[in-house]
Design a protein around this motif. Structure first.
Motif, PDB file in Angstrom:
ATOM      1  N   ALA A  11      25.528  -5.815 -33.481  1.00 52.30           N
ATOM      2  CA  ALA A  11      25.410  -6.258 -32.600  1.00 52.30           C
ATOM      3  C   ALA A  11      24.852  -8.069 -32.697  1.00 52.30           C
ATOM      4  CB  ALA A  11      23.736  -4.905 -32.682  1.00 52.30           C
ATOM      5  N   ALA A  38      27.298  -9.447 -32.100  1.00 51.37           N
ATOM      6  CA  ALA A  38      27.865  -9.537 -30.370  1.00 51.37           C
ATOM      7  C   ALA A  38      27.195 -10.452 -29.490  1.00 51.37           C
ATOM      8  CB  ALA A  38      28.370  -8.333 -30.316  1.00 51.37           C
ATOM      9  N   LEU A  39      25.635 -10.185 -29.086  1.00 51.57           N
ATOM     10  CA  LEU A  39      24.727 -10.831 -28.647  1.00 51.57           C
ATOM     11  C   LEU A  39      24.853 -12.330 -29.054  1.00 51.57           C
ATOM     12  CD1 LEU A  39      22.664 -10.384 -26.828  1.00 51.57           C
ATOM     13  CD2 LEU A  39      21.032 -10.578 -28.649  1.00 51.57           C
ATOM     14  N   HIS A  93      27.565 -13.210 -27.403  1.00 52.01           N
ATOM     15  CA  HIS A  93      27.686 -13.960 -25.889  1.00 52.01           C
ATOM     16  C   HIS A  93      26.923 -14.831 -24.971  1.00 52.01           C
ATOM     17  CE1 HIS A  93      26.811 -13.298 -22.150  1.00 52.01           C
ATOM     18  NE2 HIS A  93      25.365 -12.298 -22.096  1.00 52.01           N
ATOM     19  N   LEU A 135      28.085  -9.653 -22.572  1.00 49.78           N
ATOM     20  CA  LEU A 135      28.169  -8.415 -23.557  1.00 49.78           C
ATOM     21  C   LEU A 135      29.454  -7.147 -24.123  1.00 49.78           C
ATOM     22  CD1 LEU A 135      26.382  -8.132 -26.229  1.00 49.78           C
ATOM     23  CD2 LEU A 135      24.749  -6.299 -25.474  1.00 49.78           C
ATOM     24  N   LYS A 136      29.653  -6.776 -22.857  1.00 52.90           N
ATOM     25  CA  LYS A 136      30.419  -5.832 -23.083  1.00 52.90           C
ATOM     26  C   LYS A 136      32.396  -6.378 -23.519  1.00 52.90           C
ATOM     27  CE  LYS A 136      33.243  -2.802 -20.432  1.00 52.90           C
ATOM     28  NZ  LYS A 136      32.958  -0.998 -19.148  1.00 52.90           N
ATOM     29  N   LEU A 163      31.703  -7.743 -27.337  1.00 50.15           N
ATOM     30  CA  LEU A 163      31.994  -5.647 -27.858  1.00 50.15           C
ATOM     31  C   LEU A 163      33.048  -5.395 -28.270  1.00 50.15           C
ATOM     32  CD1 LEU A 163      28.418  -4.192 -26.495  1.00 50.15           C
ATOM     33  CD2 LEU A 163      29.049  -5.238 -29.053  1.00 50.15           C
ATOM     34  N   ARG A 212      31.569   1.701 -30.946  1.00 45.73           N
ATOM     35  CA  ARG A 212      31.202   0.317 -30.326  1.00 45.73           C
ATOM     36  C   ARG A 212      29.961   0.737 -28.858  1.00 45.73           C
ATOM     37  NH1 ARG A 212      36.570  -0.493 -28.316  1.00 45.73           N
ATOM     38  NH2 ARG A 212      36.558   0.499 -26.921  1.00 45.73           N
ATOM     39  N   SER A 213      29.512   1.946 -28.873  1.00 48.64           N
ATOM     40  CA  SER A 213      28.876   2.078 -27.607  1.00 48.64           C
ATOM     41  C   SER A 213      27.276   2.019 -28.512  1.00 48.64           C
ATOM     42  CB  SER A 213      29.008   3.605 -27.033  1.00 48.64           C
ATOM     43  OG  SER A 213      27.711   3.869 -26.633  1.00 48.64           O
ATOM     44  N   ASN A 222      26.307  -1.515 -29.403  1.00 45.11           N
ATOM     45  CA  ASN A 222      25.371  -1.200 -28.585  1.00 45.11           C
ATOM     46  C   ASN A 222      24.139  -1.327 -28.407  1.00 45.11           C
ATOM     47  OD1 ASN A 222      25.080  -3.202 -26.040  1.00 45.11           O
ATOM     48  ND2 ASN A 222      25.401  -1.166 -24.692  1.00 45.11           N
ATOM     49  N   SER A 223      23.696   0.209 -28.399  1.00 42.96           N
ATOM     50  CA  SER A 223      22.486  -0.032 -28.947  1.00 42.96           C
ATOM     51  C   SER A 223      21.609  -0.250 -29.738  1.00 42.96           C
ATOM     52  CB  SER A 223      22.632   1.930 -29.293  1.00 42.96           C
ATOM     53  OG  SER A 223      23.291   2.900 -28.316  1.00 42.96           O
ATOM     54  N   VAL A 246      21.565  -3.317 -29.683  1.00 41.68           N
ATOM     55  CA  VAL A 246      21.734  -4.854 -29.381  1.00 41.68           C
ATOM     56  C   VAL A 246      19.730  -4.902 -28.890  1.00 41.68           C
ATOM     57  CG1 VAL A 246      22.314  -6.056 -27.283  1.00 41.68           C
ATOM     58  CG2 VAL A 246      23.854  -5.146 -28.818  1.00 41.68           C
TER      59      VAL A 246
END
Length: 196
Positions: A31, A34-35, A38, A46-47, A50, A62-63, A66-67, A69
């Motif tokens: 996470a 990815a953050l 971005h 962000l999507k 990911l 991936r979900s 994302n959680s 983040v």
């Protein structure tokens, strides 16, 4: 092996792949990558970060990344051992962080003052905070049921033979009797206004 990526996105993907080979990255670490990608302008959203960085993993994985983040956004500067946060604990913390800003402030204070010299000490602080957050509120005293029809006994000699009926289907209370007058109506309105 020396790799010369074509652009920054390719460089990030190569970095992630190399790190995955050396050690399985935690959800928190993924996470964060990815953050940062971005925020650094490597990916427009962000999507996109990911999908670009973790395109080979399942959508559910991936979900979950994302959680994590919100944890990175709110706690990265106060966590010393974030890679040790389990999936279950991380998802619980992320939910609490998003639901309640007050929880974030309390947790940041606890992390700043708690036993954080080792990974387990930090995990204990996180576990205690989430256990307290998830604890159900103390039950309130049970209310007495309101009878469908009840006679109102006069408290003073001015209200004589007064009766009250409650119709739960219509949500209506009807008061009848000798003591029902404008003065009683005004007193009831005043009392109801005080309960609002």
């Amino acid at each position: 092996l020396v790799v010369t990526p074509d652009d920054m996105q390719a460089a990030y993907v190569a970095m992630v792949e190399e790190n995955e080979i050396r050690a399985n990255l935690s959800l928190y670490e993924r996470a964060r990558i990815a953050l940062r990608a971005h925020e650094g302008g490597v990916y427009p959203t962000l999507k996109a970060a990911l999908n670009g960085l973790f395109g080979s993993v399942s959508r559910s994985k991936r979900s979950k990344i994302n959680s994590f983040v919100p944890l990175v956004q709110q706690l990265d500067d106060v966590l010393t051992f974030p890679a040790t946060i389990s999936e279950k604990r991380g998802l619980e913390l992320s939910k609490a962080v998003q639901e309640n800003p007050g929880f974030v402030e309390k947790l940041r204070n606890r992390l700043a003052t708690g036993n954080r010299g080792e990974a387990q000490g930090e995990l204990d602080v996180l576990s205690a905070a989430i256990a307290e957050y998830q604890r159900p509120p103390a039950p309130s005293a049970p209310r007495e049921p309101v009878p469908a029809s009840a006679a109102v006994k006069p408290e003073t000699g001015s209200i004589k033979a007064t009766e009250a009926r409650f119709d739960p289907n219509k949500g209506r209370i009807e008061i009848t009797g000798e003591g029902v007058d404008e003065a009683l109506f005004k007193a009831l309105r005043k009392w109801l206004a005080g309960k609002a």
